[in-house]
Write a protein that holds these residues in place. Sequence first.
Motif, PDB file in Angstrom:
ATOM      1  N   ALA A   9      -1.896  -5.903   9.114  1.00  0.00           N
ATOM      2  CA  ALA A   9      -2.258  -4.486   9.082  1.00  0.00           C
ATOM      3  C   ALA A   9      -1.830  -3.884   7.748  1.00  0.00           C
ATOM      4  N   ASP A  10      -2.353  -2.702   7.484  1.00  0.00           N
ATOM      5  CA  ASP A  10      -2.193  -2.030   6.202  1.00  0.00           C
ATOM      6  C   ASP A  10      -0.934  -1.161   6.171  1.00  0.00           C
ATOM      7  N   ALA A  29      -8.946   2.634  15.862  1.00  0.00           N
ATOM      8  CA  ALA A  29      -7.767   2.675  16.743  1.00  0.00           C
ATOM      9  C   ALA A  29      -6.624   3.408  16.047  1.00  0.00           C
ATOM     10  N   TRP A  30      -6.429   3.124  14.758  1.00  0.00           N
ATOM     11  CA  TRP A  30      -5.376   3.797  13.998  1.00  0.00           C
ATOM     12  C   TRP A  30      -5.615   5.305  13.995  1.00  0.00           C
ATOM     13  N   LEU A  31      -6.860   5.738  13.784  1.00  0.00           N
ATOM     14  CA  LEU A  31      -7.165   7.163  13.764  1.00  0.00           C
ATOM     15  C   LEU A  31      -6.865   7.811  15.117  1.00  0.00           C
ATOM     16  N   ILE A  32      -7.211   7.127  16.184  1.00  0.00           N
ATOM     17  CA  ILE A  32      -6.944   7.648  17.538  1.00  0.00           C
ATOM     18  C   ILE A  32      -5.434   7.800  17.748  1.00  0.00           C
ATOM     19  N   ALA A  55     -14.214  -3.416  20.747  1.00  0.00           N
ATOM     20  CA  ALA A  55     -14.436  -2.798  19.435  1.00  0.00           C
ATOM     21  C   ALA A  55     -15.416  -1.641  19.546  1.00  0.00           C
ATOM     22  N   GLU A  56     -16.505  -1.853  20.257  1.00  0.00           N
ATOM     23  CA  GLU A  56     -17.525  -0.811  20.412  1.00  0.00           C
ATOM     24  C   GLU A  56     -16.957   0.412  21.127  1.00  0.00           C
ATOM     25  N   ARG A  57     -16.143   0.172  22.135  1.00  0.00           N
ATOM     26  CA  ARG A  57     -15.550   1.275  22.892  1.00  0.00           C
ATOM     27  C   ARG A  57     -14.620   2.108  22.006  1.00  0.00           C
ATOM     28  N   ILE A  58     -13.804   1.432  21.214  1.00  0.00           N
ATOM     29  CA  ILE A  58     -12.859   2.129  20.338  1.00  0.00           C
ATOM     30  C   ILE A  58     -13.598   2.955  19.288  1.00  0.00           C
ATOM     31  N   THR A  69      -7.163  -6.156  12.793  1.00  0.00           N
ATOM     32  CA  THR A  69      -8.505  -6.581  12.381  1.00  0.00           C
ATOM     33  C   THR A  69      -8.892  -7.922  12.991  1.00  0.00           C
ATOM     34  N   ASP A  70      -7.931  -8.838  13.072  1.00  0.00           N
ATOM     35  CA  ASP A  70      -8.256 -10.168  13.619  1.00  0.00           C
ATOM     36  C   ASP A  70      -8.608 -10.111  15.107  1.00  0.00           C
ATOM     37  N   LYS A  71      -8.182  -9.048  15.793  1.00  0.00           N
ATOM     38  CA  LYS A  71      -8.478  -8.923  17.229  1.00  0.00           C
ATOM     39  C   LYS A  71      -9.772  -8.169  17.510  1.00  0.00           C
ATOM     40  N   VAL A  72     -10.035  -7.095  16.749  1.00  0.00           N
ATOM     41  CA  VAL A  72     -11.192  -6.251  17.078  1.00  0.00           C
ATOM     42  C   VAL A  72     -12.111  -5.959  15.886  1.00  0.00           C
ATOM     43  N   GLY A  73     -11.805  -6.511  14.728  1.00  0.00           N
ATOM     44  CA  GLY A  73     -12.609  -6.229  13.539  1.00  0.00           C
ATOM     45  C   GLY A  73     -12.070  -5.024  12.772  1.00  0.00           C
ATOM     46  N   LYS A  74     -12.468  -4.911  11.505  1.00  0.00           N
ATOM     47  CA  LYS A  74     -11.936  -3.882  10.604  1.00  0.00           C
ATOM     48  C   LYS A  74     -12.263  -2.462  11.082  1.00  0.00           C
ATOM     49  N   GLU A  75     -13.533  -2.214  11.432  1.00  0.00           N
ATOM     50  CA  GLU A  75     -13.940  -0.851  11.807  1.00  0.00           C
ATOM     51  C   GLU A  75     -13.208  -0.368  13.056  1.00  0.00           C
TER      52      GLU A  75
END
Length: 199
Positions: free
Chosen positions: A102-103, A72-75, A7-10, A61-67
């Motif tokens: 997912a949304d 990841a989606w933005l990337i 999550a931090e890396r993403i 979100t369940d794998k890496v959290g919402k943020e």
Amino acid sequence: MNKEDIAERIIKLKNADLELRNKLIQSRQLGEGYNEEMASLHNRNAQILVEIIDTIGYLTTDKVGKEASEAAWLIIQHAIGQPTFMKKSAKLLAVAVNENKADQIGLAYLTDRIAVLEGRPQLHGTQFDWDQNGEMKPNQYDDIAEVNQRRKALGLNTLEEQTEIIQKKVQNENQQPPIDLEERKRKYNNWRESVGWIN
């Protein structure tokens, strides 16, 4: 690598992307075609995400959290030089949406961006670009009434309202239309062909 590290890396990748975008806005280089430094950053971020997704699947979100999931989606959304990756991600995101992980709005934006890059009409009117009059307008779409119905189904405003919002944002960021729109379009089409969006 554990969930928190991933999550931090993403999130760091996303932050680097947005920092560069802001730098290009400040120097008024954002509207003049696909900046080489930005293209390089987008491709590098995409490659890192490919490895992560290949290991743990789509970054819900369940794998890496919402943020981190949103980062990841933005990337993915910005990985325009990687058609195969964007299309694969759209399929994975569609599965995640169907599983309520997912949304739908994120999927609408991603499928619209892919459609525009392939030269097809977008379905939800999420993608904008400069027009012949130097105004920021929606890219090609099929039918305004149908676009607005699809947008309403997702809880989005009308395309007319969104156009006003985008135009105000562009004005607030002091973005300028390209100096030579036809030359920009020619380079854009050559670039799309070179990376495989069109033949």
